[in-house]
Scaffold this active site. Structure first.
Site, short mmCIF file in Angstrom:
data_model
loop_
_atom_site.label_atom_id
_atom_site.label_comp_id
_atom_site.label_asym_id
_atom_site.label_seq_id
_atom_site.Cartn_x
_atom_site.Cartn_y
_atom_site.Cartn_z
N CYS A 108 0.90 -1.26 0.08
CA CYS A 108 0.02 0.12 -0.07
C CYS A 108 0.98 1.21 0.04
CB CYS A 108 -0.86 0.04 1.38
SG CYS A 108 -2.01 1.45 1.53
N TYR A 251 -5.35 4.57 -8.78
CA TYR A 251 -6.47 3.83 -8.50
C TYR A 251 -7.85 3.82 -9.10
CZ TYR A 251 -4.14 2.73 -3.84
OH TYR A 251 -3.11 2.35 -3.17
N1 LIG Z 1 -7.04 7.68 2.33
C1 LIG Z 1 -6.47 6.57 2.89
C2 LIG Z 1 -6.55 5.46 2.05
C3 LIG Z 1 -5.58 4.05 2.33
C4 LIG Z 1 -6.13 3.16 1.46
O1 LIG Z 1 -6.84 3.31 0.56
N2 LIG Z 1 -5.44 1.79 1.56
C5 LIG Z 1 -5.86 0.80 0.99
C6 LIG Z 1 -4.76 0.04 0.53
S1 LIG Z 1 -3.62 0.60 -0.64
C7 LIG Z 1 -6.78 -0.12 2.12
O2 LIG Z 1 -5.98 -0.70 2.81
N3 LIG Z 1 -7.70 -0.74 1.53
C8 LIG Z 1 -8.70 -1.76 2.00
C9 LIG Z 1 -9.71 -2.27 1.51
O3 LIG Z 1 -10.23 -1.81 0.38
O4 LIG Z 1 -10.45 -2.90 2.00
C10 LIG Z 1 -4.90 7.13 3.25
O5 LIG Z 1 -4.40 7.91 2.56
O6 LIG Z 1 -4.48 6.67 4.45
#
Ligand SMILES: N[C@@H](CCC(=O)N[C@@H](CS)C(=O)NCC(=O)O)C(=O)O
Length: 308
Positions: A108, A251
């Site tokens: 991530c 994304y």
């Molecule tokens: N706005 C958040 C975004 C974090 C994010 O999107 N993380 C993703 C991985 S790249 C995630 O953990 N997704 C879990 C899911 O979609 O269930 C940040 O910048 O911290």
């Protein structure tokens, strides 16, 4: 469909999770109802998402794969936990050695920003961190949701470790410990408060700001300022288009469900990459000759264009 799936969707092991019918969108709610100020009591913490839990009857995306608009475009849901650690010892979340823990995934880029800050600011002895498994797994028995999970032992996967703080099996368990009423995305990064057993913040752009300025009494590199006052306007301007077209842009490419939003996202992404190329062929860093948060935010996304 011609959509070309990139590593952005593949390396997370995405599968549609049957049984999840959550939809968006929190963006329709006023910000103040989602992100109230820090609170100390458990009861207050649990209501940290809305003064009235009934407002949460809106179905929310429980995973990035559900964050898609009717036109097939990826639309990101805002992060839910937005408290701040402060250098002021009297604040609800004071900067203290050993109190906070960062949960990340190497897959991530948002989490890797935070990890980069732990290292570059010399905070890794003050704030521990744990890496989850790189592929999603079942987050709960008897439930079809898949997401970030911890390995059973250190031997499972290089770098990944069982949760040393509350023994959680999944990142979902951290969220459910912090708030039993939470029903959004169980994302990383997670900045965890070991004392209050809650999530302080799960928004990387804010976590890096705290790490930059609030732990300077404890950091090995307190004088390194990646958000210096004289460059803040430039940093914000660059962060704006880099976030939209590159950080979040990848994304929008990877999660688009229709050709038109996919093509728009790809066009914007490559235009922005060309703009970076042009800037960086004239100066060392995006905002001039000083390393700033903009470079870190850009780098952790760009490095993923290289094969691993
Ligand atoms: N706005 C958040 C975004 C974090 C994010 O999107 N993380 C993703 C991985 S790249 C995630 O953990 N997704 C879990 C899911 O979609 O269930 C940040 O910048 O911290």
């Amino acid at each position: 469909m011609e959509i070309c799936r990139s590593i952005w969707s593949q390396d997370l092991g995405h599968r549609k999770s049957e049984g999840d019918n959550g939809t968006m969108s929190l963006s329709a709610l006023p910000r103040s109802c989602l992100f109230p100020p820090a609170t100390r009591s458990c009861k207050q913490r649990c209501s940290a998402f809305s003064p009235s839990p009934s407002k949460l009857s809106i179905r929310m995306a429980r995973s990035s794969i559900q964050e898609v608009s009717e036109s097939g475009a990826f639309v990101r849901t805002p992060s839910a936990f937005r408290n701040f650690i402060s250098g002021d010892p009297d604040s609800p979340f004071p900067a203290e050695s050993g109190r906070y823990h960062l949960y990340v995934s190497f897959a991530c880029p948002w989490a890797c920003r935070c990890l980069a800050y732990l290292k570059i600011k010399g905070l890794d002895k003050i704030i521990g961190h744990t890496v989850v498994k790189s592929k999603w797994g079942r987050t709960k028995d008897g439930d079809t949701h898949i997401g970030w999970v911890f390995p059973a032992s250190n031997a499972d996967e290089p770098g990944a470790e069982p949760d040393p703080i509350i023994g959680a099996g999944s990142v979902r368990e951290l969220y459910e410990t912090a708030s039993p009423i939470f029903s959004g995305k169980y994302s990383v990064p997670v900045l965890w408060d070991k004392e209050l057993k809650t999530i302080v913040n799960n928004e990387s752009s804010e976590i890096i700001r705290m790490l930059n300025s609030e732990f300077n009494g404890l950091a090995e590199n307190p004088n390194l300022d990646l958000y210096p006052p004289h460059l803040q306007a430039q940093i914000e301007e660059a962060n704006g288009w880099i976030y939209d077209c590159i950080n979040n842009g990848v994304y929008k490419c990877g999660f688009a469900k229709q050709q038109a939003p996919y093509e728009k996202a790809v066009e914007n992404l490559y235009k922005a990459l060309d703009k970076c190329e042009q800037i960086l062929s004239n100066q060392r860093f995006i905002c001039g000759n000083l390393l700033t948060e903009t470079d870190i935010r850009l780098f952790v996304t760009l490095i993923r264009f290289d094969e691993v």
